[in-house]
Design a protein around this motif. Structure first.
Motif, PDB file in Angstrom:
ATOM      1  N   THR A  22      -0.343 -15.540   9.955  1.00 46.46           N
ATOM      2  CA  THR A  22      -0.389 -14.886   8.654  1.00 46.46           C
ATOM      3  C   THR A  22       0.937 -15.195   7.983  1.00 46.46           C
ATOM      4  O   THR A  22       2.000 -14.864   8.522  1.00 46.46           O
ATOM      5  N   ALA A  72       3.621 -15.749   4.471  1.00 49.33           N
ATOM      6  CA  ALA A  72       4.017 -15.243   3.156  1.00 49.33           C
ATOM      7  C   ALA A  72       4.753 -16.341   2.398  1.00 49.33           C
ATOM      8  O   ALA A  72       5.599 -17.047   2.971  1.00 49.33           O
ATOM      9  N   ILE A  92       0.238 -13.743   0.292  1.00 48.19           N
ATOM     10  CA  ILE A  92      -0.030 -13.535   1.713  1.00 48.19           C
ATOM     11  C   ILE A  92      -1.280 -14.330   2.056  1.00 48.19           C
ATOM     12  O   ILE A  92      -2.351 -14.091   1.501  1.00 48.19           O
ATOM     13  N   LEU A 151       2.009  -6.406  11.575  1.00 52.94           N
ATOM     14  CA  LEU A 151       2.275  -6.767  10.187  1.00 52.94           C
ATOM     15  C   LEU A 151       3.708  -6.442   9.782  1.00 52.94           C
ATOM     16  O   LEU A 151       4.277  -7.112   8.912  1.00 52.94           O
ATOM     17  N   VAL A 192       6.676  -8.265   7.184  1.00 45.64           N
ATOM     18  CA  VAL A 192       7.469  -7.542   6.185  1.00 45.64           C
ATOM     19  C   VAL A 192       8.954  -7.758   6.433  1.00 45.64           C
ATOM     20  O   VAL A 192       9.723  -8.057   5.508  1.00 45.64           O
ATOM     21  N   TYR A 243      -7.188  -6.083   8.379  1.00 46.42           N
ATOM     22  CA  TYR A 243      -6.037  -5.237   8.699  1.00 46.42           C
ATOM     23  C   TYR A 243      -6.491  -3.959   9.387  1.00 46.42           C
ATOM     24  O   TYR A 243      -7.325  -3.216   8.856  1.00 46.42           O
ATOM     25  N   PHE A 288      -6.080  -4.020   2.842  1.00 43.59           N
ATOM     26  CA  PHE A 288      -4.910  -4.791   3.267  1.00 43.59           C
ATOM     27  C   PHE A 288      -3.733  -4.554   2.333  1.00 43.59           C
ATOM     28  O   PHE A 288      -2.597  -4.336   2.777  1.00 43.59           O
ATOM     29  N   PHE A 312      -0.172  -3.160   3.530  1.00 42.32           N
ATOM     30  CA  PHE A 312       1.039  -3.979   3.404  1.00 42.32           C
ATOM     31  C   PHE A 312       2.085  -3.260   2.547  1.00 42.32           C
ATOM     32  O   PHE A 312       3.272  -3.196   2.913  1.00 42.32           O
ATOM     33  N   TRP A 338       5.826  -2.109   3.321  1.00 39.91           N
ATOM     34  CA  TRP A 338       6.866  -2.680   2.472  1.00 39.91           C
ATOM     35  C   TRP A 338       7.779  -1.574   1.916  1.00 39.91           C
ATOM     36  O   TRP A 338       9.017  -1.677   1.955  1.00 39.91           O
ATOM     37  N   THR A 390      -2.022  -6.138  -7.579  1.00 40.37           N
ATOM     38  CA  THR A 390      -2.540  -6.926  -6.458  1.00 40.37           C
ATOM     39  C   THR A 390      -3.818  -7.624  -6.896  1.00 40.37           C
ATOM     40  O   THR A 390      -4.603  -7.087  -7.674  1.00 40.37           O
TER      41      THR A 390
END
Length: 543
Positions: free
Chosen positions: A153, A155, A173, A186, A190, A239, A327, A331, A335, A346
């Motif tokens: 995964t 970024a 992502i 996850l 981050v 997720y 998700f 996330f 974060w 998003t």
């Protein structure tokens, strides 16, 4: 109305989420327990390492590798020797359940017998295998991808980062279908993004989900219970199994505390539960929330009603929201807990070629993923692996057709034509998937002599010890001596795996029951496993 945000800055990413992961994996087995939830309750909270230790301590069937290889070579040159009838104990259990032999398919073979079955009843009749179909998916996955395969995964960022660490651009992502992307995993991504100098995002959070074809998403639920975790479909950015775990704890002062995992940035809890002094009985409707998106981009989980103090603490799992919303919320919760800021929106979209890499998270190894899939019969993890096989061995995006073709081609190359095999989603949570008992027995024989034999065998539940077999055969000789994958749907019961017998021999056992009375016939499967453990001897016939 009391409204409390779900976010908690004091989350422990270790113990609590390791427990949740195991719990959620176990609870997702509800999908194979539509009419018999006992299988879903059989999971435990062991970590992967403790499961390995448990497996070693419990022992595993004695494997005669050279003899098994010979059996695999001769698998389709079977000697025409008639197999024996079902043992009397199995026949009696089927009779008590009123299940006719026409609804039953059984193969029992001694490893090293050159494919000559001891028992073969309706062996070449295609049957619904329920979750034993996961054996096809996991064995193929281990063989084609390798036990050390890891999902990535990643970024990416575009735009400039100012002196305050604010990204004036988008954060992308990109997912490849990691089946176990839970918060303690996850958070690694981050932290990598933060270490690359990004402390805030004023652009969009863009989810790149091109690894799976859109046709694999938003599929109809298996049944009417759309919020059940077993109905969660596959996704490139799956997720935390797309499930919320609410723990309700009453107190004598009249309140009920509600804890939720995972944290979602946009989740709010409307808690209108009242503690009562009555008896704890029934299904406790107050423990089941309604989850809905509200204006302003929030998601509200509402709990209303009476909660008897005597019910104590309860945990309920709810599969809510769509994958992208889930998700993004997860996330952004991580974060913000890490000190990051976000001022954008998003959305889904592709990662531009000009974007720069700012973080890569690698999943646990496939051998650990397969252990979770088979021990706890996790449907969505199996479905993500199924699609990954098609994408990783061919060319993304994954489709069910590509994956089925890749698996079928591998089986043919392995001299496993698998007559009667039809793959739908690779998890067994399907009325369309079929296989014959003989085909699955052939696969188990081949797997036993393959390079992934140990990893594959140790992924299976151990009778009386763990996984979906934890509460079965606990007082029998087969305790700790049978590695058996189970399968349960309405009108379907299935077992498939290996039994190490008391006489030192090892056996492959496969049995399907497709009948409206199959739930009552579970005792027949337990009797079959115990008979095999005792040496599978039949009076007046070959051993």
């Amino acid at each position: 109305m009391h409204r409390a945000p779900s976010q908690n800055s004091n989350i422990s990413f270790g113990r609590r989420w390791r427990f949740f992961t195991a719990l959620a994996v176990a609870l997702s087995a509800l999908g194979v327990s539509i009419s018999a939830p006992a299988e879903a309750r059989s999971g435990n909270g062991s970590t992967a390492e403790s499961q390995k230790q448990t497996s070693r301590q419990a022992g595993k069937p004695s494997v005669k590798r050279a003899a098994a290889k010979a059996a695999a070579r001769n698998n389709f040159q079977r000697v025409a020797v008639p197999a024996g009838p079902l043992p009397p104990t199995v026949m009696a259990a089927l009779a008590r359940a009123h299940v006719p032999l026409s609804s039953v398919s059984v193969v029992v073979e001694r490893i090293g017998s050159a494919g000559v079955p001891l028992v073969a009843l309706n062996a070449n009749q295609p049957m619904m295998p329920a979750s034993t179909m996961k054996l096809v998916t996991t064995y193929t996955g281990l063989s084609l991808l390798g036990p050390d395969y890891r999902w990535k995964t990643t970024a990416y960022a575009d735009g400039e980062v100012d002196t305050n660490g604010i990204l004036h651009g988008n954060l992308y992502i990109q997912g490849t279908g990691d089946p176990k992307l839970v918060p303690e995993e996850l958070i690694d991504l981050v932290n990598q993004i933060r270490r690359n100098g990004i402390a805030g995002i004023d652009g969009a959070l863009v989810l790149d989900k091109r690894y799976f074809d859109p046709s694999t998403r938003d599929l109809p639920a298996f049944d009417a219970d759309e919020t059940a975790p077993y109905n969660v479909g596959p996704d490139p950015l799956l997720y935390a199994f797309k499930s919320l775990s609410f723990t309700l704890t009453p107190n004598p002062e009249g309140g009920v505390s509600i804890d939720v995992l995972p944290q979602l940035a946009q989740l709010q809890i409307d808690n209108e539960l009242r503690v009562t002094r009555g008896a704890c009985a029934g299904t406790l409707p107050a423990a089941s929330p309604s989850v809905a998106q509200t204006s302003g981009g929030f998601v509200q989980a509402s709990f209303v009603g009476d909660y008897p103090l005597r019910c104590g603490s309860r945990t309920i799992n709810v599969a809510a929201l769509d994958h992208s919303t889930f998700f993004a919320g997860g996330f952004l919760a991580l974060w913000k807990q890490a000190g990051g800021t976000f001022a954008g929106v998003t959305r889904e979209g592709p990662t531009p070629a000009s974007a720069r890499l700012v973080g890569t998270h690698r999943s646990p190894v496939l051998s650990d993923i397969v252990r979770d899939i088979n021990k706890f019969s996790n449907n969505v993890m199996a479905r993500n692996l199924f699609l990954t096989i098609g994408a990783a061995t061919g060319k993304p995006p994954a489709t069910t057709q590509k994956s089925a073709a890749a698996i079928t081609a591998f089986l043919h190359r392995s001299a496993l034509p698998m007559s009667g095999l039809y793959l739908d989603n690779g998890s067994g949570l399907s009325r369309e998937e079929h296989i014959t008992a003989q085909s699955l027995a052939d696969l188990l024989t081949a797997a036993n002599s393959s390079p992934v034999a140990q990893v594959f065998t140790e992924s299976l539940p151990i009778a009386g010890v763990d996984g979906t077999m934890r509460n079965r055969l606990t007082n029998a000789g087969a305790l700790g001596n049978a590695h058996i994958k189970t399968g349960t749907l309405r009108d379907v019961r299935a077992i498939a795996g290996y039994v190490g017998a008391a006489n030192g021999e090892s056996y492959v056992v496969v049995s399907f029951i497709n009948d409206p009375r199959s739930e009552a016939a579970r005792a027949a499967h337990d009797a079959l496993l115990e008979w095999v453990y005792e040496g599978a001897r039949r009076t007046g016939s070959m051993e």
